[in-house]
Design an enzyme around this catalytic site. Structure first.
Site, PDB file in Angstrom:
ATOM      1  N   HIS A 275      21.690  81.888  24.254  1.00 39.18           N
ATOM      2  CA  HIS A 275      22.262  82.147  22.933  1.00 39.18           C
ATOM      3  C   HIS A 275      22.555  83.643  22.942  1.00 39.18           C
ATOM      4  O   HIS A 275      21.652  84.464  22.779  1.00 39.18           O
ATOM      5  CB  HIS A 275      21.254  81.801  21.831  1.00 39.18           C
ATOM      6  CG  HIS A 275      20.932  80.338  21.787  1.00 39.18           C
ATOM      7  ND1 HIS A 275      21.847  79.394  21.395  1.00 39.18           N
ATOM      8  CD2 HIS A 275      19.797  79.654  22.083  1.00 39.18           C
ATOM      9  CE1 HIS A 275      21.286  78.187  21.448  1.00 39.18           C
ATOM     10  NE2 HIS A 275      20.052  78.321  21.874  1.00 39.18           N
TER      11      HIS A 275
ATOM     12  N   GLU B 275      22.099  76.116  26.558  1.00 39.36           N
ATOM     13  CA  GLU B 275      22.410  76.107  25.117  1.00 39.36           C
ATOM     14  C   GLU B 275      23.428  77.201  24.781  1.00 39.36           C
ATOM     15  O   GLU B 275      23.273  77.929  23.787  1.00 39.36           O
ATOM     16  CB  GLU B 275      21.124  76.311  24.295  1.00 39.36           C
ATOM     17  CG  GLU B 275      20.031  75.316  24.612  1.00 39.36           C
ATOM     18  CD  GLU B 275      18.799  75.416  23.720  1.00 39.36           C
ATOM     19  OE1 GLU B 275      18.835  76.132  22.700  1.00 39.36           O
ATOM     20  OE2 GLU B 275      17.788  74.772  24.058  1.00 39.36           O
TER      21      GLU B 275
ATOM     22  N   ASN C 148      12.510  75.104  29.831  1.00 40.55           N
ATOM     23  CA  ASN C 148      13.655  75.661  29.090  1.00 40.55           C
ATOM     24  C   ASN C 148      13.195  76.787  28.162  1.00 40.55           C
ATOM     25  O   ASN C 148      12.184  76.646  27.465  1.00 40.55           O
ATOM     26  CB  ASN C 148      14.274  74.510  28.261  1.00 40.55           C
ATOM     27  CG  ASN C 148      15.624  74.847  27.671  1.00 40.55           C
ATOM     28  OD1 ASN C 148      16.526  75.289  28.388  1.00 40.55           O
ATOM     29  ND2 ASN C 148      15.786  74.631  26.369  1.00 40.55           N
TER      30      ASN C 148
ATOM     31  N   ASP D 177      26.004  79.672  23.457  1.00 44.49           N
ATOM     32  CA  ASP D 177      26.912  80.027  22.363  1.00 44.49           C
ATOM     33  C   ASP D 177      27.006  81.550  22.328  1.00 44.49           C
ATOM     34  O   ASP D 177      26.108  82.241  22.815  1.00 44.49           O
ATOM     35  CB  ASP D 177      26.513  79.436  20.996  1.00 44.49           C
ATOM     36  CG  ASP D 177      25.042  79.584  20.636  1.00 44.49           C
ATOM     37  OD1 ASP D 177      24.420  80.580  21.056  1.00 44.49           O
ATOM     38  OD2 ASP D 177      24.517  78.715  19.926  1.00 44.49           O
TER      39      ASP D 177
ATOM     40  N   GLU E 218      10.251  76.899  25.364  1.00 46.98           N
ATOM     41  CA  GLU E 218       9.901  78.174  24.705  1.00 46.98           C
ATOM     42  C   GLU E 218       8.390  78.448  24.630  1.00 46.98           C
ATOM     43  O   GLU E 218       7.854  78.762  23.567  1.00 46.98           O
ATOM     44  CB  GLU E 218      10.521  78.223  23.299  1.00 46.98           C
ATOM     45  CG  GLU E 218      12.034  78.061  23.338  1.00 46.98           C
ATOM     46  CD  GLU E 218      12.690  78.026  21.966  1.00 46.98           C
ATOM     47  OE1 GLU E 218      12.010  78.248  20.962  1.00 46.98           O
ATOM     48  OE2 GLU E 218      13.910  77.771  21.913  1.00 46.98           O
TER      49      GLU E 218
HETATM   50  O1  G3I Z   1      20.284  66.948   8.845  1.00 45.32           O
HETATM   51  C1  G3I Z   1      19.613  67.685   7.788  1.00 45.32           C
HETATM   52  C2  G3I Z   1      20.373  67.553   6.514  1.00 45.32           C
HETATM   53  O2  G3I Z   1      20.382  66.202   6.117  1.00 45.32           O
HETATM   54  C3  G3I Z   1      19.726  68.447   5.448  1.00 45.32           C
HETATM   55  O3  G3I Z   1      20.458  68.429   4.286  1.00 45.32           O
HETATM   56  C4  G3I Z   1      19.635  69.886   5.952  1.00 45.32           C
HETATM   57  C5  G3I Z   1      18.895  70.797   4.970  1.00 45.32           C
HETATM   58  O4  G3I Z   1      18.379  71.949   5.598  1.00 45.32           O
HETATM   59  O5  G3I Z   1      18.914  69.893   7.164  1.00 45.32           O
HETATM   60  C6  G3I Z   1      19.539  69.137   8.175  1.00 45.32           C
HETATM   61  O6  G3I Z   1      18.753  69.222   9.336  1.00 45.32           O
HETATM   62  C7  G3I Z   1      18.799  70.446  10.024  1.00 45.32           C
HETATM   63  C8  G3I Z   1      19.234  70.154  11.457  1.00 45.32           C
HETATM   64  O7  G3I Z   1      19.169  71.352  12.206  1.00 45.32           O
HETATM   65  C9  G3I Z   1      20.655  69.585  11.563  1.00 45.32           C
HETATM   66  O8  G3I Z   1      21.587  70.540  11.192  1.00 45.32           O
HETATM   67  C10 G3I Z   1      17.405  71.041  10.021  1.00 45.32           C
HETATM   68  O9  G3I Z   1      17.045  71.436   8.709  1.00 45.32           O
HETATM   69  C11 G3I Z   1      17.348  72.254  10.939  1.00 45.32           C
HETATM   70  O10 G3I Z   1      16.001  72.692  11.068  1.00 45.32           O
HETATM   71  C12 G3I Z   1      17.852  71.870  12.316  1.00 45.32           C
HETATM   72  O11 G3I Z   1      17.862  73.025  13.110  1.00 45.32           O
HETATM   73  C13 G3I Z   1      17.896  72.834  14.522  1.00 45.32           C
HETATM   74  C14 G3I Z   1      16.835  73.721  15.160  1.00 45.32           C
HETATM   75  O12 G3I Z   1      16.934  73.663  16.574  1.00 45.32           O
HETATM   76  C15 G3I Z   1      15.420  73.263  14.782  1.00 45.32           C
HETATM   77  O13 G3I Z   1      15.138  71.999  15.297  1.00 45.32           O
HETATM   78  C16 G3I Z   1      19.284  73.194  15.019  1.00 45.32           C
HETATM   79  O14 G3I Z   1      20.226  72.212  14.575  1.00 45.32           O
HETATM   80  C17 G3I Z   1      19.296  73.249  16.551  1.00 45.32           C
HETATM   81  O15 G3I Z   1      20.519  73.772  17.000  1.00 45.32           O
HETATM   82  C18 G3I Z   1      18.172  74.139  17.035  1.00 45.32           C
HETATM   83  O16 G3I Z   1      18.194  74.109  18.444  1.00 45.32           O
HETATM   84  C19 G3I Z   1      17.266  74.992  19.096  1.00 45.32           C
HETATM   85  C20 G3I Z   1      16.880  74.313  20.393  1.00 45.32           C
HETATM   86  O17 G3I Z   1      16.310  73.048  20.122  1.00 45.32           O
HETATM   87  C21 G3I Z   1      15.898  75.176  21.188  1.00 45.32           C
HETATM   88  N1  G3I Z   1      16.458  76.482  21.413  1.00 45.32           N
HETATM   89  C22 G3I Z   1      16.874  77.208  20.207  1.00 45.32           C
HETATM   90  C23 G3I Z   1      17.866  76.375  19.411  1.00 45.32           C
HETATM   91  C24 G3I Z   1      18.274  77.113  18.157  1.00 45.32           C
HETATM   92  O18 G3I Z   1      17.174  77.257  17.291  1.00 45.32           O
END
Ligand code: G3I
Length: 346
Positions: free
Chosen positions: A229, A257, A193, A259, A152
């Site tokens: 997405h 990715e 990506n 969805d 990105e």
């Molecule tokens: O695991 C913790 C949990 O213990 C806690 O209670 C909770 C509270 O907010 O957070 C949890 O972690 C979260 C994690 O996802 C797992 O669900 C993080 O806060 C959250 O920031 C994280 O978001 C991820 C995001 O990237 C940021 O890294 C998403 O899962 C993930 O799907 C998303 O993926 C991105 C790709 O890497 C790049 N392209 C876009 C895509 C969507 O944003």
């Protein structure tokens, strides 16, 4: 008596046919009909749920780490790497004969606190990213098939996104990241990506220009990730056009990715209807079909779905709304979307 015997034989034959149909229907999985790698982004913590693990293993031939290879997870302190999440996914993928796709070495949203607070001149920043990239790629050398090297880096209008990396490393940092990754592993496939190329022509053009520039200068790059997405209303022709233009680079193409949102208006109280499930099914089918027909076999890195069940998706948290963008529901039952993917693959 003979009539009774005949009836009994008929019933037995019917029962056997039904059983055979059930068995063969059960034996069909997404990966069993896919002619290219079909992946899911996984969260290693969810693998403790037997249903999640079983679907990940049965249905998919490729695994992407949804979060656990990102810099803030894997390199939480300057002198400490945490390999636990990545290693768990590698072990899972190896046990099941699956490919591991690495996501991602450099992303402005995955910056650990120590990097945000880092003080140093441009040489020190260069050393920081070089060391990070080469340590991570080196650790997984031979076990990870491909890396999203930079994630990105472009804005919708095609300009370079103003990130911490651009600020400290200057406009040619993407090329240098690819070089560092290649030095650490001569065989791993290196991907750029990004999201939204299908709706932002400026971003698509910038990405294609970058690839042409890399080729001219001999910067190593093997593939492009189109995150995809998307939602049930997005016009197929834009997606197809993006695929065609990406194919023209001659590089590998990864729908990385996928969805499909059914609630693009972000209604807070959306109740899914059969009509919405059917539209989602059709969109999954058409995207998979387009990938299969537009991308030549030798350029197919595959399609990766961004996690498994609706309860695992990042979307509701992000849109602060109800949405159900994945092929399995919150209880991991197959949705019509699952059949859409199957249809597209066949
Ligand atoms: O695991 C913790 C949990 O213990 C806690 O209670 C909770 C509270 O907010 O957070 C949890 O972690 C979260 C994690 O996802 C797992 O669900 C993080 O806060 C959250 O920031 C994280 O978001 C991820 C995001 O990237 C940021 O890294 C998403 O899962 C993930 O799907 C998303 O993926 C991105 C790709 O890497 C790049 N392209 C876009 C895509 C969507 O944003």
């Amino acid at each position: 008596m003979i009539r009774f015997l005949f009836l009994f034989m008929m019933l037995l034959a019917m029962a056997q046919t039904n059983h055979a149909q059930t068995v063969s229907k059960e034996a069909v999985t997404l990966k069993s009909v896919a002619s290219f790698p079909l992946g899911a982004a996984l969260n290693p913590k969810l693998l403790n749920n037997a249903l999640y693990g079983r679907i990940a293993e049965r249905e998919f031939s490729s695994v992407t780490a949804e979060n656990h290879l990102k810099m803030h997870h894997i390199h939480p302190e300057q002198n400490r790497y945490d390999w636990s999440g990545g290693d768990a996914l590698i072990a899972f993928a190896q046990r099941n004969g699956q490919r591991l796709h690495g996501h991602t070495l450099l992303w402005h949203q995955a910056v650990p606190k120590w990097v945000r607070e880092f003080q140093g001149d441009s040489t020190a920043w260069e050393q920081l990213i070089k060391e990070h990239i080469q340590t991570v790629v080196g650790h997984y050398k031979g076990r990870i098939a491909a890396w999203d090297v930079v994630n990105e880096a472009f804005e919708e209008d095609g300009s370079l996104r103003k990130t911490i990396w651009l600020e400290h490393l200057g406009p040619d940092y993407i090329a240098r990241c690819f070089r560092y990754a290649r030095e650490a592993d001569p065989d791993v496939k290196l991907f750029y990506n990004d999201y939204g190329q299908e709706s932002s022509p400026g971003k698509l053009t910038a990405m294609l220009d970058m690839v042409a520039d890399f080729k001219r200068r001999g910067i190593p790059i093997d593939g492009i990730g189109l995150q995809m997405h998307t939602n049930i209303r997005h016009p197929d022709r834009q997606i197809e056009n993006t695929l065609r233009q990406t194919v023209n680079t001659g590089l590998l193409v990864h729908i990385s990715e996928l969805d499909i949102r059914i609630n693009p208006d972000k209604k807070p109280d959306l109740v899914p209807t059969d009509a919405l499930w059917q539209q989602q099914k059709q969109k999954f089918a058409s995207i998979v079909r387009m990938y299969k027909t537009v991308v030549p076999k030798e350029q197919q890195h595959g399609i990766t779905i961004w996690n498994i069940g609706d309860g695992d998706s990042w979307i509701p948290n992000f849109c602060k709304c109800q949405d159900f963008p994945l092929p399995f529901d919150k209880q991991y039952a197959k949705k019509p979307a699952y059949d859409g993917i199957l249809e597209g693959l066949k």
